[in-house]
Design an enzyme around this catalytic site. Structure first.
Site, short mmCIF file in Angstrom:
data_model
loop_
_atom_site.label_atom_id
_atom_site.label_comp_id
_atom_site.label_asym_id
_atom_site.label_seq_id
_atom_site.Cartn_x
_atom_site.Cartn_y
_atom_site.Cartn_z
CG HIS A 290 40.86 37.48 46.19
ND1 HIS A 290 40.12 38.21 47.11
CD2 HIS A 290 39.96 36.73 45.52
CE1 HIS A 290 38.84 37.93 46.97
NE2 HIS A 290 38.70 37.02 46.04
CG ASP A 302 34.96 36.06 47.45
OD1 ASP A 302 36.07 35.86 46.92
OD2 ASP A 302 34.12 36.85 47.00
CD GLU A 336 38.77 38.77 42.87
OE1 GLU A 336 38.22 38.12 41.96
OE2 GLU A 336 38.12 39.22 43.84
CD GLU A 337 35.91 40.17 46.04
OE1 GLU A 337 35.26 40.41 45.00
OE2 GLU A 337 35.84 39.09 46.63
CG ASP A 365 38.21 34.10 43.90
OD1 ASP A 365 37.61 34.11 44.99
OD2 ASP A 365 38.24 35.05 43.12
CG HIS A 435 30.53 39.76 46.77
ND1 HIS A 435 30.50 40.33 45.51
CD2 HIS A 435 31.70 39.08 46.83
CE1 HIS A 435 31.60 39.99 44.84
NE2 HIS A 435 32.34 39.23 45.64
#
Length: 480
Positions: A290, A302, A336-337, A365, A435
């Site tokens: 992504h 990520d 995606e997130e 991912d 994140h």
């Protein structure tokens, strides 16, 4: 990464997990002709690894990833940075000669963080590093000042009365188990606390290890609750507040968040292909990651790493003159997130003929650290074929098999029976950086990326070139 992959450890071709229990490799009754056909791919697989790992393409995946993340930084949904990154990918794939390069639109959420801070003001003053959770509402302009309640679990919170919670800021400091188990607190805490009248919620960051860094991610509001501000604080601060609350200390926090949910906007899934020489738009093998990231760090792990091993896998195959029977389609999902929104849009757009259009879905991912193998999802017949393909991959001995979902964006297809593949890598420390501001190029190793790209390219090429599709239904074919 939005959802958590499910995988079961297994030695290479030793155990295949099927719905009715364990199926050993010896119970895979593949026709001898198919085994021989797969075995004949060993020279081309070895050549792919040589070119990418030690030949002219060595280091190029890392260099491309570096230039990309340095140029665009974080690529949160709804930002110009994400859309500029998509434009760049399109231009570069065209320059590399990939086929059918284009984008497909998706209506996506649009949340903005704004300025934010949290401070413990009683019994002493202390800055509380924090990150608002995606889709959270903001505070009033003056912020919220409230007394603190801190608990370790939902069960502990359930023992508190509405009168005890009303008007308070609730801190959830759960014990880290794993991302799936502990991640519930990020999604559910705001609704749980709001039902008892809390004014805001702060959660322990979803990480097993911390050096004072908060980790963001999405929250969710049940439709029957009043949305309240939700943010993540560091592990250290969450545990401090929990200890002090249990000692009976009165604590007061001032929280200010300018977060706002705007009207949905348009983003795009990004597509480039290595077109098959026999089947172009049927039985497509998808490789994917992504494109979007959170608005902290630069999203290298990520999931720009997953994007680039998918991108470079087909670019390098094309440069080597390898064109399989079926098309290999690289898809870089958007949004995606914020809830798999780009993949959802793509799925709806391709629903009518999906059984004919798609063969196997690959997705990376969960980091692109040192690769150890692949995780495979599919029925027992598909597992048997993939086990033979796995034998071709040099230097890898961890391949797992399950009928469950192995990743996030491709999950809906896998749940409907499509075979799926995820990268297995040494990502024990993945959630240390996930994140957070720590997700940068410093996590990425050139050699590991080369090996991941080679494994991705070789497995996708063999599956795309086989004389048969990987079965979605129980195996029933004649092979001569």
């Amino acid at each position: 990464m939005f959802w958590v992959k499910v995988a079961f450890t297994s030695a290479l071709c030793t155990l295949l997990f099927a719905a009715n229990g364990f199926v050993t490799a010896n119970e895979c009754e593949l026709p001898s002709g198919l085994r021989e056909e797969i075995a004949q791919y060993q020279p081309v697989v070895d050549s792919i690894f040589q070119h990418i790992v030690s030949g002219e393409y060595a280091g190029k995946t890392w260099q491309s990833l570096l230039e990309f993340t340095d140029r665009f930084g974080p690529r949160y949904t709804g930002t110009k940075q994400l859309e500029d990154a998509i434009d760049y990918a399109v231009q570069e794939m065209i320059a590399e000669g990939l086929d059918n390069v284009h984008t497909e639109e998706a209506i996506v959420s649009h949340w903005q963080r704004g300025r934010e801070w949290a401070e413990l003001v009683q019994p002493f003053k202390k800055n509380l590093p924090m990150l608002g959770l995606g889709k959270s509402v903001g505070t009033p302009p003056e912020g919220i000042t409230g007394e603190v309640i801190a608990v370790e679990s939902f069960e502990e919170f359930e023992q508190l009365t509405v009168d005890q919670v009303m008007g308070k800021i609730v801190v959830f400091a759960p014990v880290w188990v794993d991302y799936g188990v502990t991640g519930r607190y990020r999604y559910e805490s705001a609704s749980v606390a709001s039902r008892k009248g809390a004014t805001a919620v702060l959660i322990r960051s979803m990480t097993p290890f911390s050096i004072g860094t908060p980790h963001t991610g999405n929250t969710q509001y049940d439709p029957d609750v009043r949305p309240i501000p939700a943010a993540a604080i560091t592990v250290e601060d969450a545990m401090l507040l929990l200890r002090k609350f249990r000692r009976g200390d009165k604590m007061v926090i001032h929280l200010k968040m300018e977060a706002i949910n705007l009207d949905p906007t348009i983003s795009r899934n990004t597509i480039g292909e290595l077109e098959g020489h026999t089947f172009k738009n049927t039985s497509v093998v998808v490789v994917s990651g992504h494109m979007d990231s959170w608005d902290v760090g630069t999203g290298a792990s990520d999931d720009a790493g997953g994007v680039f091993i998918s991108w470079k896998a087909i670019s390098f195959l094309k440069a080597m003159g390898l064109r399989p029977r079926r098309t290999i389609r690289a898809i870089y999902w958007t949004a995606e997130e914020v809830g798999l929104e780009g993949a959802g849009a793509y799925e709806r757009q391709h629903a009518e003929d999906e059984k004919k259009e798609f063969n196997v879905f690959f997705e990376s991912d969960s980091g692109t650290f040192e690769p150890t193998g692949l995780d495979f999802s599919g029925n027992s017949a598909a597992q048997c074929i993939f086990a033979e393909v796995a034998k071709l991959m040099p230097g890898f001995d961890e391949f797992t098999y399950t009928e469950g979902v192995v990743s996030s964006d491709i999950g809906n297809w896998l749940e409907r029976g499509f075979p799926g593949v995820s990268l297995r890598n040494k990502n024990e420390n993945y959630f240390w950086y996930h994140h957070s501001e720590g997700d940068t190029m410093e996590l990425e190793d050139p050699v590991a990326l080369d090996r991941s790209t080679a494994l991705w390219a070789a497995a996708a090429y063999v599956i795309a070139d086989l004389s048969i599709d990987i079965p979605k239904e129980p195996l029933n074919y004649n092979y001569s």
